[in-house]
Design a protein around this motif. Structure first.
Motif, PDB file in Angstrom:
ATOM      1  N   ASP A 157       0.871  -1.177   0.000  1.00  0.00           N
ATOM      2  CA  ASP A 157       0.000   0.000   0.000  1.00  0.00           C
ATOM      3  C   ASP A 157       0.906   1.224   0.000  1.00  0.00           C
ATOM      4  OD1 ASP A 157      -1.600   2.216   0.653  1.00  0.00           O
ATOM      5  OD2 ASP A 157      -2.907   1.047   1.957  1.00  0.00           O
ATOM      6  N   MET A 158       1.094   1.845  -1.185  1.00  0.00           N
ATOM      7  CA  MET A 158       2.000   2.979  -1.296  1.00  0.00           C
ATOM      8  C   MET A 158       1.372   4.270  -0.788  1.00  0.00           C
ATOM      9  SD  MET A 158       4.963   1.970  -2.114  1.00  0.00           S
ATOM     10  CE  MET A 158       5.708   3.574  -2.378  1.00  0.00           C
ATOM     11  N   ASN A 159       0.098   4.258  -0.427  1.00  0.00           N
ATOM     12  CA  ASN A 159      -0.509   5.438   0.189  1.00  0.00           C
ATOM     13  C   ASN A 159      -0.205   5.490   1.683  1.00  0.00           C
ATOM     14  OD1 ASN A 159      -1.787   6.591  -2.132  1.00  0.00           O
ATOM     15  ND2 ASN A 159      -3.226   4.891  -2.044  1.00  0.00           N
ATOM     16  N   LEU A 160      -0.202   4.333   2.323  1.00  0.00           N
ATOM     17  CA  LEU A 160       0.114   4.262   3.749  1.00  0.00           C
ATOM     18  C   LEU A 160       1.558   3.819   3.996  1.00  0.00           C
ATOM     19  CD1 LEU A 160      -3.179   2.726   5.165  1.00  0.00           C
ATOM     20  CD2 LEU A 160      -2.401   5.094   5.315  1.00  0.00           C
ATOM     21  N   TYR A 161       2.301   3.553   2.922  1.00  0.00           N
ATOM     22  CA  TYR A 161       3.685   3.092   3.026  1.00  0.00           C
ATOM     23  C   TYR A 161       3.794   1.888   3.954  1.00  0.00           C
ATOM     24  CZ  TYR A 161       5.255   7.256   0.557  1.00  0.00           C
ATOM     25  OH  TYR A 161       5.451   8.211  -0.382  1.00  0.00           O
ATOM     26  N   LYS A 162       3.054   0.838   3.606  1.00  0.00           N
ATOM     27  CA  LYS A 162       3.130  -0.403   4.373  1.00  0.00           C
ATOM     28  C   LYS A 162       2.970  -1.568   3.411  1.00  0.00           C
ATOM     29  CE  LYS A 162      -1.743  -0.827   5.574  1.00  0.00           C
ATOM     30  NZ  LYS A 162      -2.701  -1.072   6.641  1.00  0.00           N
ATOM     31  N   ALA A 163       3.403  -2.742   3.861  1.00  0.00           N
ATOM     32  CA  ALA A 163       3.320  -3.930   3.014  1.00  0.00           C
ATOM     33  C   ALA A 163       3.168  -5.173   3.870  1.00  0.00           C
ATOM     34  CB  ALA A 163       4.573  -4.049   2.148  1.00  0.00           C
ATOM     35  N   ASP A 164       2.607  -6.208   3.270  1.00  0.00           N
ATOM     36  CA  ASP A 164       2.611  -7.543   3.857  1.00  0.00           C
ATOM     37  C   ASP A 164       3.802  -8.262   3.236  1.00  0.00           C
ATOM     38  OD1 ASP A 164       0.209  -6.781   5.002  1.00  0.00           O
ATOM     39  OD2 ASP A 164      -1.026  -7.927   3.592  1.00  0.00           O
ATOM     40  N   VAL A 165       4.603  -8.912   4.066  1.00  0.00           N
ATOM     41  CA  VAL A 165       5.819  -9.555   3.578  1.00  0.00           C
ATOM     42  C   VAL A 165       5.895 -10.994   4.063  1.00  0.00           C
ATOM     43  CG1 VAL A 165       7.094  -7.369   3.468  1.00  0.00           C
ATOM     44  CG2 VAL A 165       7.234  -8.762   5.536  1.00  0.00           C
ATOM     45  N   LEU A 166       6.667 -11.807   3.341  1.00  0.00           N
ATOM     46  CA  LEU A 166       6.885 -13.198   3.724  1.00  0.00           C
ATOM     47  C   LEU A 166       8.386 -13.426   3.881  1.00  0.00           C
ATOM     48  CD1 LEU A 166       5.645 -16.018   4.177  1.00  0.00           C
ATOM     49  CD2 LEU A 166       6.119 -16.470   1.768  1.00  0.00           C
ATOM     50  N   PRO A 167       8.839 -13.801   5.078  1.00  0.00           N
ATOM     51  CA  PRO A 167      10.265 -14.100   5.260  1.00  0.00           C
ATOM     52  C   PRO A 167      10.689 -15.244   4.346  1.00  0.00           C
ATOM     53  CG  PRO A 167       9.186 -13.846   7.385  1.00  0.00           C
ATOM     54  CD  PRO A 167       8.093 -13.882   6.334  1.00  0.00           C
ATOM     55  N   LEU A 168      11.862 -15.106   3.719  1.00  0.00           N
ATOM     56  CA  LEU A 168      12.325 -16.110   2.771  1.00  0.00           C
ATOM     57  C   LEU A 168      13.243 -17.157   3.401  1.00  0.00           C
ATOM     58  CD1 LEU A 168      12.990 -13.820  -0.313  1.00  0.00           C
ATOM     59  CD2 LEU A 168      11.018 -15.274   0.146  1.00  0.00           C
ATOM     60  N   HIS A 169      13.734 -16.916   4.615  1.00  0.00           N
ATOM     61  CA  HIS A 169      14.689 -17.828   5.236  1.00  0.00           C
ATOM     62  C   HIS A 169      14.045 -19.051   5.870  1.00  0.00           C
ATOM     63  CE1 HIS A 169      13.156 -15.734   8.715  1.00  0.00           C
ATOM     64  NE2 HIS A 169      13.704 -16.649   9.490  1.00  0.00           N
ATOM     65  N   ASP A 170      12.728 -19.017   6.026  1.00  0.00           N
ATOM     66  CA  ASP A 170      12.043 -20.065   6.781  1.00  0.00           C
ATOM     67  C   ASP A 170      10.883 -20.610   5.953  1.00  0.00           C
ATOM     68  OD1 ASP A 170      10.650 -21.650   8.564  1.00  0.00           O
ATOM     69  OD2 ASP A 170      10.367 -20.076  10.069  1.00  0.00           O
ATOM     70  N   PRO A 171      10.961 -21.855   5.511  1.00  0.00           N
ATOM     71  CA  PRO A 171       9.880 -22.405   4.683  1.00  0.00           C
ATOM     72  C   PRO A 171       8.538 -22.487   5.418  1.00  0.00           C
ATOM     73  CG  PRO A 171      11.498 -24.114   5.218  1.00  0.00           C
ATOM     74  CD  PRO A 171      12.033 -22.822   5.746  1.00  0.00           C
ATOM     75  N   ASP A 172       8.553 -22.456   6.753  1.00  0.00           N
ATOM     76  CA  ASP A 172       7.321 -22.518   7.530  1.00  0.00           C
ATOM     77  C   ASP A 172       6.860 -21.134   8.007  1.00  0.00           C
ATOM     78  OD1 ASP A 172       7.299 -25.334   7.338  1.00  0.00           O
ATOM     79  OD2 ASP A 172       8.695 -25.466   9.042  1.00  0.00           O
ATOM     80  N   ALA A 173       7.503 -20.080   7.510  1.00  0.00           N
ATOM     81  CA  ALA A 173       7.193 -18.722   7.984  1.00  0.00           C
ATOM     82  C   ALA A 173       5.775 -18.320   7.593  1.00  0.00           C
ATOM     83  CB  ALA A 173       8.182 -17.724   7.399  1.00  0.00           C
ATOM     84  N   THR A 174       5.178 -17.532   8.454  1.00  0.00           N
ATOM     85  CA  THR A 174       3.874 -16.944   8.149  1.00  0.00           C
ATOM     86  C   THR A 174       4.104 -15.494   7.747  1.00  0.00           C
ATOM     87  OG1 THR A 174       3.554 -16.323  10.458  1.00  0.00           O
ATOM     88  CG2 THR A 174       2.642 -18.430   9.759  1.00  0.00           C
ATOM     89  N   PRO A 175       3.204 -14.933   6.949  1.00  0.00           N
ATOM     90  CA  PRO A 175       3.383 -13.537   6.526  1.00  0.00           C
ATOM     91  C   PRO A 175       3.382 -12.580   7.720  1.00  0.00           C
ATOM     92  CG  PRO A 175       1.746 -14.628   5.156  1.00  0.00           C
ATOM     93  CD  PRO A 175       2.057 -15.567   6.300  1.00  0.00           C
ATOM     94  N   ILE A 176       4.134 -11.522   7.581  1.00  0.00           N
ATOM     95  CA  ILE A 176       4.129 -10.425   8.547  1.00  0.00           C
ATOM     96  C   ILE A 176       3.300  -9.325   7.892  1.00  0.00           C
ATOM     97  CG2 ILE A 176       5.503  -8.817   9.916  1.00  0.00           C
ATOM     98  CD1 ILE A 176       7.912 -10.727   9.436  1.00  0.00           C
TER      99      ILE A 176
END
Length: 172
Positions: A33-52
């Motif tokens: 969201d470039m209006n609020l300058y935020k994003a949902d991200v997924l860590p790449l180092h952990d195959p079991d990671a949940t999105p932040i």
């Protein structure tokens, strides 16, 4: 019951505590969201990671200026986790939680470029705003020269005068 030495017990507890501490992560942007300058991200180092979710983007800014980088879905970014709860700062008040280095306090601090895709930067010593193929750019050299280069139109828009001053001015 297995006996464990005090050294082993302390060592295992420290290791477990460190494994639950987030410092920085390389992530892929899932949504932005470039209006609020935020994003949902997924860590790449952990195959079991949940999105932040709802990770704020840090960027160069002052009270009067901003340099915006238009992050897109799929971009790889460096995410750091604050030493302290950032909610009171981000939302304007309230009491800080006692958490430290939590994914809840993540911040995107920039993009990450992998060594597997080298860039052919012909201006490594210049301050540069450019696309990744270096065809459209604004650059400032260490000697102070300023260049605006593009294979497309360059538009100057002003509701007031446009002044071009120099010892010599050439227009082709």
């Amino acid at each position: 019951m297995t006996k464990v030495s005090m050294t082993q017990f302390v060592s295992e507890n420290i290791e477990e505590s460190l494994m639950n501490m987030n410092t920085c992560l390389i992530c892929r942007i899932l949504e932005v969201d470039m209006n609020l300058y935020k994003a949902d991200v997924l860590p790449l180092h952990d195959p079991d990671a949940t999105p932040i979710l709802d990770v704020p983007m840090a960027f160069w800014q002052t009270e009067q200026f901003v340099i915006q980088v238009p992050f897109k879905k799929g971009d790889k970014v460096l995410v750091v986790c604050s030493q302290a709860d950032i909610d009171p700062l981000m939302f304007g008040g309230g009491k800080a939680a006692s958490r430290s280095f939590s994914a809840n306090d993540a911040l995107i601090v920039g993009g990450v470029h992998y060594f597997t895709k080298p860039l052919q930067n012909e201006h490594p010593d210049d301050l540069l705003l450019s696309d990744k193929i270096y065809k459209n750019k604004i650059r400032i050299t260490p000697t102070g020269e300023i260049f605006m280069e593009s294979e497309e139109n360059i538009n100057i828009i002003s509701k007031k005068d446009v002044n071009i001053k120099g010892e010599n001015v050439w227009i082709n």
